[in-house]
Design a protein around this motif. Structure first.
Motif, mmCIF file in Angstrom:
data_model
loop_
_atom_site.group_PDB
_atom_site.id
_atom_site.type_symbol
_atom_site.label_atom_id
_atom_site.label_comp_id
_atom_site.label_asym_id
_atom_site.label_seq_id
_atom_site.Cartn_x
_atom_site.Cartn_y
_atom_site.Cartn_z
ATOM 1 N N VAL A 203 69.348 -4.181 24.444
ATOM 2 C CA VAL A 203 70.031 -5.441 24.338
ATOM 3 C C VAL A 203 68.580 -6.241 24.006
ATOM 4 O O VAL A 203 67.383 -6.337 24.691
ATOM 5 C CB VAL A 203 70.269 -5.871 25.645
ATOM 6 N N PRO A 204 68.682 -6.927 23.106
ATOM 7 C CA PRO A 204 67.411 -7.852 22.599
ATOM 8 C C PRO A 204 67.149 -9.177 23.437
ATOM 9 O O PRO A 204 68.261 -10.083 23.783
ATOM 10 C CB PRO A 204 67.919 -8.283 21.151
ATOM 11 N N TYR A 205 66.010 -9.503 23.591
ATOM 12 C CA TYR A 205 65.614 -11.083 24.076
ATOM 13 C C TYR A 205 65.924 -12.048 22.814
ATOM 14 O O TYR A 205 65.699 -11.648 21.871
ATOM 15 C CB TYR A 205 64.139 -10.943 24.202
ATOM 16 N N GLY A 206 66.467 -13.140 23.202
ATOM 17 C CA GLY A 206 66.780 -14.152 22.416
ATOM 18 C C GLY A 206 67.827 -13.567 21.213
ATOM 19 O O GLY A 206 67.534 -14.070 20.358
ATOM 20 N N GLY A 207 68.708 -12.947 21.675
ATOM 21 C CA GLY A 207 69.681 -12.487 20.764
ATOM 22 C C GLY A 207 70.674 -13.649 20.213
ATOM 23 O O GLY A 207 70.929 -14.569 20.973
ATOM 24 N N SER A 208 71.030 -13.550 18.885
ATOM 25 C CA SER A 208 72.045 -14.854 18.546
ATOM 26 C C SER A 208 73.310 -14.435 18.821
ATOM 27 O O SER A 208 73.995 -15.632 19.033
ATOM 28 C CB SER A 208 71.705 -14.873 17.091
ATOM 29 N N ASP A 209 73.726 -13.144 19.103
ATOM 30 C CA ASP A 209 75.237 -13.000 19.671
ATOM 31 C C ASP A 209 75.301 -11.741 19.941
ATOM 32 O O ASP A 209 74.670 -10.584 19.842
ATOM 33 C CB ASP A 209 75.868 -12.779 17.979
ATOM 34 N N TYR A 210 75.765 -11.785 21.373
ATOM 35 C CA TYR A 210 75.782 -10.646 22.267
ATOM 36 C C TYR A 210 77.037 -9.749 22.258
ATOM 37 O O TYR A 210 77.255 -9.043 23.151
ATOM 38 C CB TYR A 210 75.302 -11.022 23.626
ATOM 39 N N THR A 211 77.916 -10.314 21.377
ATOM 40 C CA THR A 211 79.230 -10.000 21.649
ATOM 41 C C THR A 211 79.291 -8.356 21.480
ATOM 42 O O THR A 211 80.374 -7.757 22.207
ATOM 43 C CB THR A 211 80.045 -10.481 20.414
ATOM 44 N N SER A 212 78.591 -7.571 20.776
ATOM 45 C CA SER A 212 78.958 -6.282 20.578
ATOM 46 C C SER A 212 78.342 -5.541 21.565
ATOM 47 O O SER A 212 79.041 -4.517 22.242
ATOM 48 C CB SER A 212 77.916 -5.630 19.205
ATOM 49 N N TYR A 213 77.552 -6.090 22.588
ATOM 50 C CA TYR A 213 76.967 -5.341 23.666
ATOM 51 C C TYR A 213 78.025 -5.656 24.876
ATOM 52 O O TYR A 213 78.408 -4.730 25.660
ATOM 53 C CB TYR A 213 75.714 -6.131 24.191
ATOM 54 N N ILE A 214 78.677 -6.782 24.664
ATOM 55 C CA ILE A 214 79.750 -7.018 25.847
ATOM 56 C C ILE A 214 80.918 -6.117 25.352
ATOM 57 O O ILE A 214 81.612 -5.592 26.513
ATOM 58 C CB ILE A 214 80.122 -8.620 25.830
ATOM 59 N N VAL A 215 81.115 -6.046 24.280
ATOM 60 C CA VAL A 215 82.484 -5.238 23.998
ATOM 61 C C VAL A 215 82.172 -3.720 24.153
ATOM 62 O O VAL A 215 83.072 -3.201 24.736
ATOM 63 C CB VAL A 215 82.638 -5.427 22.450
ATOM 64 N N ASN A 228 68.744 -8.269 33.287
ATOM 65 C CA ASN A 228 67.515 -8.644 33.525
ATOM 66 C C ASN A 228 67.097 -9.873 32.536
ATOM 67 O O ASN A 228 66.176 -9.753 31.872
ATOM 68 C CB ASN A 228 66.298 -7.628 33.480
ATOM 69 N N PRO A 229 68.082 -10.887 32.359
ATOM 70 C CA PRO A 229 68.023 -11.838 31.146
ATOM 71 C C PRO A 229 66.908 -13.059 31.567
ATOM 72 O O PRO A 229 66.625 -13.266 32.648
ATOM 73 C CB PRO A 229 69.208 -12.250 31.019
ATOM 74 N N VAL A 230 66.477 -13.673 30.519
ATOM 75 C CA VAL A 230 65.992 -15.170 30.594
ATOM 76 C C VAL A 230 67.459 -16.041 30.570
ATOM 77 O O VAL A 230 68.245 -15.458 30.159
ATOM 78 C CB VAL A 230 64.958 -15.476 29.763
ATOM 79 N N GLU A 231 67.142 -17.319 30.924
ATOM 80 C CA GLU A 231 68.494 -18.211 31.136
ATOM 81 C C GLU A 231 69.207 -18.021 29.756
ATOM 82 O O GLU A 231 70.475 -17.991 29.840
ATOM 83 C CB GLU A 231 67.867 -19.504 31.479
ATOM 84 N N PRO A 232 68.417 -18.355 28.558
ATOM 85 C CA PRO A 232 69.221 -18.675 27.486
ATOM 86 C C PRO A 232 70.047 -17.338 27.007
ATOM 87 O O PRO A 232 71.292 -17.399 26.526
ATOM 88 C CB PRO A 232 68.190 -19.214 26.104
ATOM 89 N N ASP A 233 69.426 -16.320 27.347
ATOM 90 C CA ASP A 233 70.295 -14.993 27.008
ATOM 91 C C ASP A 233 71.457 -14.794 28.121
ATOM 92 O O ASP A 233 72.536 -14.294 27.350
ATOM 93 C CB ASP A 233 69.185 -13.748 27.157
ATOM 94 N N SER A 234 71.348 -15.022 29.315
ATOM 95 C CA SER A 234 72.369 -14.976 30.093
ATOM 96 C C SER A 234 73.454 -15.832 29.765
ATOM 97 O O SER A 234 74.635 -15.368 29.980
ATOM 98 C CB SER A 234 71.866 -15.189 31.460
ATOM 99 N N ILE A 235 73.123 -17.091 29.589
ATOM 100 C CA ILE A 235 74.046 -17.998 29.059
ATOM 101 C C ILE A 235 75.051 -17.638 27.876
ATOM 102 O O ILE A 235 76.192 -17.662 27.916
ATOM 103 C CB ILE A 235 73.691 -19.295 28.751
ATOM 104 N N GLY A 236 74.325 -16.840 26.871
ATOM 105 C CA GLY A 236 74.946 -16.354 25.806
ATOM 106 C C GLY A 236 75.875 -14.971 26.078
ATOM 107 O O GLY A 236 76.882 -14.872 25.642
ATOM 108 N N GLN A 237 75.186 -14.197 27.123
ATOM 109 C CA GLN A 237 76.094 -13.142 27.541
ATOM 110 C C GLN A 237 77.251 -13.422 28.273
ATOM 111 O O GLN A 237 78.416 -12.959 28.088
ATOM 112 C CB GLN A 237 75.218 -12.197 28.177
#
Length: 392
Positions: A203-215, A228-237
């Motif tokens: 899972v990348p830091y600062g990813g633009s779209d986490y949909t594939s990882y969630i699916v 183990n995310p930083v805040e923006p990544d977790s919000i995106g997830q």
């Protein structure tokens, strides 16, 4: 020797002796230089830790200092850059001759500087330890739990308190952190006899779209996910999960997302976001545990965060130890005192702090469970005591 020459020689001897006495006096009565290396600019910044440490030292100076000496605190910026981290350490340790480092907070500085600290025989009471070297060096002892014990704690809470099965992990790996996160997961398995259902360490830091990882995680049958995310990544997830209609997943996260801004940004937290706070939860506004810290931070306009808690505690521990030193306060005497100190307990943490003579320092093993539920935008306490990693 002629009388005139005798007088010149005598005068020179007196001047040398006087200069020597003056130097010794200034060494024992001048300021005590304390430093820190921090991410104050760059992609990820942690300014609150050093700001909080400075506030503690300023308060001590206003009350007379330490044995009549003022503390001169120098917080330098590593800019999130390895060369910057090395340069900052050499400036404050080599040029400024700091007696210790206190309250540092950086993503990289432990890894870059730990061998240099060993060479210079200087110790660092890290405000917020992040990279693995912060917890594996004889000369660095963070006051915080750190992301690796934090992951063990969040997994323990999920499996043993919430009784969750089918727990999965999505890991964002930077540098050489994967072995440390794997060790944290292995520690949970050793304690509980349980294993993760699924792990994705890509899972990348600062990813633009986490949909594939969630699916992928949903298709794997995950009912709870540790990240183990930083805040923006977790919000995106979390947004990606909500967009997929996955609203019954429980999130077992780390203190890295514990902030009021994060809570305000989350509308759908699924079955809840759970975090083991590394220090007593700062969002409990009336807690006696945080009273002194809260008042000092508000007086100085410093944000109420886990980072400022870490810097505050690092400075407090340092002062407690240094005030007990008899004689000159130097790098040598401070190092000796920290190596020989007795554990210090504080209501803001669940584990007493001690630097000690160990080859590694990863002793804070307690977190306070908190929860963020959908639609609340507020953190709430979900325990009456500290959650602790059992002693081996």
């Amino acid at each position: 020797m002629k009388p005139a020459r005798r007088l010149v020689a005598l005068a020179a001897a007196v001047l040398l002796a006087t200069a020597g006495c003056a130097g010794a006096e200034s060494g024992s009565s001048g300021p005590i230089v304390v430093g820190s290396v921090n991410a104050l600019s760059g992609a990820a910044t942690f300014p609150e830790a050093s700001q909080a440490a400075k506030a503690v030292f300023d308060a001590a100076n206003a009350s007379g200092g330490v044995n009549g000496r003022q503390i001169q605190y120098k917080a330098l910026d590593d800019k999130g850059d390895p060369a910057g981290a090395a340069a900052a350490a050499r400036e404050v340790v080599g040029r400024d001759e700091a007696v210790a480092l206190v309250g540092s907070s950086s993503l990289i500085e432990c890894e870059i500087n730990n061998k240099y600290y060993e060479q210079q025989k200087i110790l660092s009471i890290q405000g917020i330890g992040v990279d693995p070297a912060c917890f594996s060096s004889p000369n660095i002892a963070p006051v915080n739990v750190g992301p690796y014990h934090d992951m063990t704690l969040t997994l323990l809470y999920g499996s043993e308190t919430l009784k969750l099965d089918d727990i999965c992990a999505l890991l964002e790996i930077a540098g050489n952190t994967l072995p440390s996160y794997q060790a944290a997961i292995d520690e949970w398995s050793a304690i509980t006899g349980k294993k993760l259902k699924y792990l994705d360490a890509t899972v990348p830091y600062g990813g633009s779209d986490y949909t594939s990882y969630i699916v992928k995680a949903r298709n794997a049958g995950c009912k709870a996910i540790t990240v183990n995310p930083v805040e923006p990544d977790s919000i995106g997830q979390l947004k990606a999960a909500a967009a997929q209609g996955w609203n019954d997943v429980t999130w077992l996260l780390l203190t890295s997302v514990y902030s009021e801004n994060y809570a305000k940004a989350i509308t759908n937290a699924g079955a809840g976001v759970y975090v083991p706070a590394e220090f007593y939860p700062f969002t409990d506004a009336t807690s006696p545990q945080n009273k002194d810290w809260r008042e000092l931070m508000m007086k100085n306009g410093i944000p109420l965060t886990s980072f400022s808690q870490g810097g505050y505690l690092a400075a407090k521990y340092f002062l407690d130890v240094v005030k007990g030193i008899s004689g000159d306060i130097s790098r040598e005497s401070v190092t000796k005192a920290l190596r020989e100190m007795k554990p210090i307990s504080d209501p803001m943490v669940g584990t007493p702090y001690v630097f000690g003579p160990g080859k590694a320092h990863h002793d804070n093993t307690s977190g306070w469970p908190i929860k963020l539920a959908s639609g609340t935008n507020k953190w709430e306490l979900v325990a009456n005591d500290w959650l602790r990693i059992p002693k081996k």
